[in-house]
Motif scaffolding. Structure first.
Motif, PDB file in Angstrom:
ATOM      1  N   ASP A   1      53.230  51.618  12.055  1.00  0.00           N
ATOM      2  CA  ASP A   1      52.145  50.899  12.730  1.00  0.00           C
ATOM      3  C   ASP A   1      51.414  49.959  11.775  1.00  0.00           C
ATOM      4  OD1 ASP A   1      52.899  52.495  14.798  1.00  0.00           O
ATOM      5  OD2 ASP A   1      50.876  53.087  15.376  1.00  0.00           O
TER       6      ASP A   1
ATOM      7  N   HIS B   1      53.560  54.361   7.370  1.00  0.00           N
ATOM      8  CA  HIS B   1      53.656  54.424   8.825  1.00  0.00           C
ATOM      9  C   HIS B   1      53.986  53.056   9.386  1.00  0.00           C
ATOM     10  CE1 HIS B   1      52.805  55.422  12.995  1.00  0.00           C
ATOM     11  NE2 HIS B   1      52.682  56.683  12.647  1.00  0.00           N
TER      12      HIS B   1
ATOM     13  N   GLU C   1      59.518  53.445  15.432  1.00  0.00           N
ATOM     14  CA  GLU C   1      59.290  52.051  15.072  1.00  0.00           C
ATOM     15  C   GLU C   1      60.000  51.139  16.060  1.00  0.00           C
ATOM     16  OE1 GLU C   1      61.073  50.103  11.789  1.00  0.00           O
ATOM     17  OE2 GLU C   1      62.579  51.647  11.509  1.00  0.00           O
ATOM     18  N   TYR C   2      59.457  49.942  16.192  1.00  0.00           N
ATOM     19  CA  TYR C   2      60.022  48.962  17.116  1.00  0.00           C
ATOM     20  C   TYR C   2      61.399  48.515  16.638  1.00  0.00           C
ATOM     21  CZ  TYR C   2      60.779  44.380  19.223  1.00  0.00           C
ATOM     22  OH  TYR C   2      61.330  43.293  19.858  1.00  0.00           O
TER      23      TYR C   2
ATOM     24  N   MET D   1      50.619  47.464  16.869  1.00  0.00           N
ATOM     25  CA  MET D   1      51.984  47.893  16.610  1.00  0.00           C
ATOM     26  C   MET D   1      52.281  49.306  17.116  1.00  0.00           C
ATOM     27  SD  MET D   1      53.114  45.196  15.348  1.00  0.00           S
ATOM     28  CE  MET D   1      54.758  45.815  15.010  1.00  0.00           C
ATOM     29  N   GLY D   2      51.280  50.014  17.593  1.00  0.00           N
ATOM     30  CA  GLY D   2      51.519  51.360  18.097  1.00  0.00           C
ATOM     31  C   GLY D   2      50.209  52.031  18.471  1.00  0.00           C
ATOM     32  N   GLU D   3      50.332  53.224  19.054  1.00  0.00           N
ATOM     33  CA  GLU D   3      49.136  53.951  19.478  1.00  0.00           C
ATOM     34  C   GLU D   3      48.235  54.297  18.296  1.00  0.00           C
ATOM     35  OE1 GLU D   3      49.656  56.875  22.915  1.00  0.00           O
ATOM     36  OE2 GLU D   3      51.701  56.725  22.146  1.00  0.00           O
TER      37      GLU D   3
ATOM     38  N   PRO E   1      52.762  42.350  18.445  1.00  0.00           N
ATOM     39  CA  PRO E   1      52.377  43.682  18.955  1.00  0.00           C
ATOM     40  C   PRO E   1      53.304  44.160  20.070  1.00  0.00           C
ATOM     41  CG  PRO E   1      50.479  42.206  18.842  1.00  0.00           C
ATOM     42  CD  PRO E   1      51.679  41.371  18.608  1.00  0.00           C
TER      43      PRO E   1
ATOM     44  N   HIS F   1      47.975  52.751  15.438  1.00  0.00           N
ATOM     45  CA  HIS F   1      47.380  51.504  14.956  1.00  0.00           C
ATOM     46  C   HIS F   1      46.085  51.206  15.702  1.00  0.00           C
ATOM     47  CE1 HIS F   1      47.939  46.891  14.266  1.00  0.00           C
ATOM     48  NE2 HIS F   1      47.195  47.430  13.337  1.00  0.00           N
TER      49      HIS F   1
END
Length: 788
Positions: free
Chosen positions: A171, A169, A761-762, A539-541, A493, A543
């Motif tokens: 994150d 994942h 993903e970013y 890095m994400g929700e 982040p 995470h």
């Protein structure tokens, strides 16, 4: 409230590896003198403190260190050593594959599935949350021994393999990042149906960043729609990496039962309970003979395109025997010019043992993966540093890198990679960062969450130590050198939210946040000045959700969280000059400083993450040298908060050309304030914009929901990049601002009757729409006006 994020990171990364020599001339290669070189001398704001130093006379430099040679005992040990990672997109079967590897190598007695339906779960997913959710959250290390069958024939050879199973994942991408930083090779796992997905591309980028050779494994060959030919083409075009099959499947989908080894032209089957019995046959199924010959020719052609020695034989139409082909594949793989592709099905226990043979045959040993360190005893001007090659010799001065921290049952557990020298239990070691001397009371090998005490560890090995207070990325030596390893890339982040304990705050709340920050460099905590709230960023929700859940389970601290918020940034789009004077007169000595120069956009380095640069071009002493660091400090402070929305500023080069000072009134504080004022003056003239994080989103759903799913994506301002339609499902890849992705998970479930899934993903930061920027700027002005 606007919260910061950027993709900047440490300035230093692992030095690119040269082409690696073969094992036969290994000792000669590593004992040869390497020329030391210095990094560029530009003054970077993010340069590591340890690498900075004033200019010194040549006579003051320490003599170049003599590189210790590899002894015969070192070579015998290293050629049978492999350090590998298992990486892939989420749900490609990494942990399932690792479970089979551990079973076939005798490290575990029973195979357990990832989701823990049998109340046990996969060995490498030791955390309760991992077994509940069926995903890997933390990378886990283990080791095993494997008796490999040489492709060139002869008796089996025993190899020691250190394995790190990484999350898929996005994150938890930092777990992949730091694993690849210390590994010598990797297995890139791809789904035989989905192929190259968004996180596959990210993992590929990380492997290329650290020059990690890889072999590719097309997993899930038993699934309907499996197509290894299409996957190999995706590796070539999407990952831009030459690839060719070294195996073809015997049967497909539910008829998959074995593989054909194209190098040795043998059929390989897995028989017996759980595929433990490997049966090789010189008789290839009649319907595959022609295909096998064709794919073998294709393999030779692909390797010949990237390997000169094989190309000469190929062009001269000479016969290419098995040893020549094996050597060429290994040489091209280790040089990161080629990836051999294996096929199999981990869940069906097929094709795993030949993959292990491939790991031993084609991936490098520690001596074929040269690394370099910074020699802090040889300072250079500005941000430069002298680099020295490391030799994995047992008698060399010890150098080890702490790449992962974990709160264990007996205190902090520190994972380290030994690059050279030997570490023994009870030995004293030095932390190069803080120059502290510590004693190693306990030395262990890790097997997921289990550990085995050992007395010593040699170069090229991965182990863990207890009771050593350090940070991730610290270098340890035996005190005879001042070497430090270069840092790993740490992404910034992109999502933040407020958090507070449910009920009265206890000491466990702060203790948990402090621990998670130490373990995970992408998890950040700060106190918001305006709202006085505790803000966590990640890095994400998912995470952040995982850490909130861990606080409840591991620290008995249930928490209440606010709505996730996007981390914006600000930048400039054109060059702007400044000529700023700071003058303040008080009863005593006043403050005076003048700076002249310009600011311009600065490209963010994708490898190092450097997003800012301070350049000193002052000549003639118009600004005394002792005030230059204060001006740089003022520039860095100004970058922390922009004037449009209060977000961090990124992508700026500050060039100082001239200035003036006063013999009495000038000071470091005066010039720091001058730099702050000059920055704001130029920022206002440089056509600044607000940036928002844009995400790459992959959506997979049944074909009947295609129109509905794409329509919903368009409503969220999606830019469709690619679509792929298969028999019964479709995949759409698009780019969407993160702010428009909140709540999409629930919407997708509703649109697809729970059958659709997506990964995100970013990608990068892009300017927000002008009308949105105007609204954000007005809201920020109103907020700071109310505060004032």
């Amino acid at each position: 409230m606007i919260l910061p994020a950027c993709s900047c990171a440490s300035n230093a990364i692992r030095t690119a590896r040269p082409l690696r020599p073969s094992s036969s001339n290994l000792a000669t290669f590593l004992s040869t003198r390497h020329r030391l070189f210095a990094l560029p001398q530009a003054r970077h704001a993010s340069a590591a403190t340890a690498t900075k130093g004033a200019p010194v006379e040549e006579a003051e430099l320490s003599p170049e260190p003599e590189l210790p040679p590899l002894l015969p005992d070192d070579i015998r040990r290293l050629v049978r050593q492999r350090n590998i990672g298992v990486s892939a997109h989420i749900d490609s079967g990494k942990t399932t594959l690792t479970e089979r590897v551990l079973f076939y190598t005798g490290r575990i007695r029973e195979i357990h599935e990832v989701r823990g339906r049998d109340q046990v779960g996969a060995k490498m997913d030791s955390m309760e949350l991992e077994r509940e959710k069926g995903i890997t959250i933390q990378s886990a290390a283990t080791y095993c021994d494997w008796d490999a069958t040489p492709a060139t024939g002869g008796e089996k050879k025993s190899y020691s393999i250190n394995i790190i199973d990484t999350p898929g994942h996005v994150d938890f991408t930092i777990e992949v990042e730091r694993a690849l930083r210390v590994l010598d090779g990797a297995i890139l796992v791809l789904c035989a149906v989905a192929g190259v997905q968004s996180q596959t591309i990210t993992v590929d980028r990380q492997m290329k960043r650290y020059n990690v050779p890889r072999i590719s494994f097309v997993n899930k060959m038993d699934r309907a729609g499996a197509n290894p030919v299409r996957i190999i083409n995706q590796i070539r075009h999407k990952l831009r990496l030459p690839a060719a099959a070294v195996q073809i499947p015997i049967g497909m989908e539910d008829e998959f039962k074995g593989v054909v080894d194209l190098v040795r032209m043998k059929a390989i089957y897995n028989q017996g309970p759980k595929g433990t019995e490997v049966v090789e046959s010189d008789t290839i199924p009649a319907d595959l003979v022609e295909l096998a010959q064709e794919k073998r020719r294709e393999l030779i052609e692909q390797v010949a395109e990237v390997d000169d020695e094989l190309a000469d034989l190929f062009l001269s139409e000479a016969e290419i025997d098995i040893p020549t082909l094996v050597t060429a594949i290994r040489r091209a793989t280790i040089a990161c010019k080629f990836t051999p592709v294996f096929v199999g099905s981990a869940i069906k226990n097929t094709g795993i043992q030949p993959l292990l043979d491939g790991v031993c045959e084609y991936l490098p040993n520690p001596s074929e993966a040269p690394s370099k360190a910074i020699d802090n005893s040889r300072p250079s001007e500005g941000s430069g540093a002298n680099m020295v090659p490391l030799v994995p010799a047992a008698k060399a001065p010890m150098v080890a890198l702490a790449f992962k921290l974990e709160e264990g049952r007996y205190g902090q557990l520190t994972y380290i990679r030994m690059y050279q020298g030997t570490l023994k239990k009870g030995q004293f070691i030095w932390n190069v960062r803080n120059d502290k001397r510590v004693k190693v009371f306990r030395l262990v090998r890790m097997h997921s969450n289990d550990m085995e005490d050992i007395e010593e560890i040699g170069p090229g090995e991965i182990c863990a130590i207890f009771g050593v207070d350090c940070a991730s990325g610290d270098t340890f030596t035996d005190g005879t050198t001042r070497y430090s390893m270069t840092s790993m890339y740490v992404p910034e982040p992109v999502v933040s939210l407020s958090i507070k304990p449910q009920g009265q705050e206890t000491a466990n709340f702060g203790r948990a946040l402090q621990r998670f920050q130490r373990e995970d460099p992408t998890f950040r905590v700060h106190m918001d000045e305006e709202s006085k709230e505790t803000i966590i960023s990640g890095m994400g929700e998912l995470h952040l959700e995982i850490y909130v859940e861990r606080m409840k389970r591991e620290y008995n601290t249930p928490c209440i969280t606010g709505k996730p918020r996007v981390a914006y940034r600000e930048t400039i789009t054109q060059r702007a000059t400044f000529n700023y004077v700071h003058k303040k007169q008080t009863g005593g000595a006043g403050q005076y400083g003048r700076v002249i120069g310009y600011m311009e956009p600065c490209e963010i380095d994708k490898d190092t993450g450097i997003d800012r640069e301070f350049v000193d071009k002052v000549r003639g002493g118009t600004i005394p040298e002792q005030y230059i660091p204060a001006i740089e400090k003022g520039f860095l402070e100004a970058m922390e908060r922009g004037t449009l929305a209060g977000a961090p500023v990124t992508g700026v080069r500050f060039v100082l050309q001239d200035g003036a000072h006063h013999d009495v009134d000038s000071s470091e504080l005066a010039f720091k304030l001058t730099a702050l004022g000059a920055f704001r003056e130029a920022f206002a003239k440089a056509n600044a914009v607000i940036l928002e994080p844009v995400m790459t989103v992959d959506v997979v759903a049944p074909i009947e929901f295609q129109g509905t799913v794409i329509g919903a994506l368009n409503q969220r301002k999606a830019l469709i990049v690619d679509t792929d339609i298969r028999e019964d499902e479709f995949t759409v890849q698009c780019e969407i601002p993160l702010n428009d992705m909140f709540g999409y998970s629930s919407q997708l479930r509703g649109l697809t009757q729970g059958k659709g899934e997506f990964s995100m993903e970013y990608k990068n930061h892009m300017p927000v729409l002008p009308n949105i920027q105007k609204e954000m700027n007005e809201a920020y002005k109103k907020k700071i006006g109310q505060k004032n």
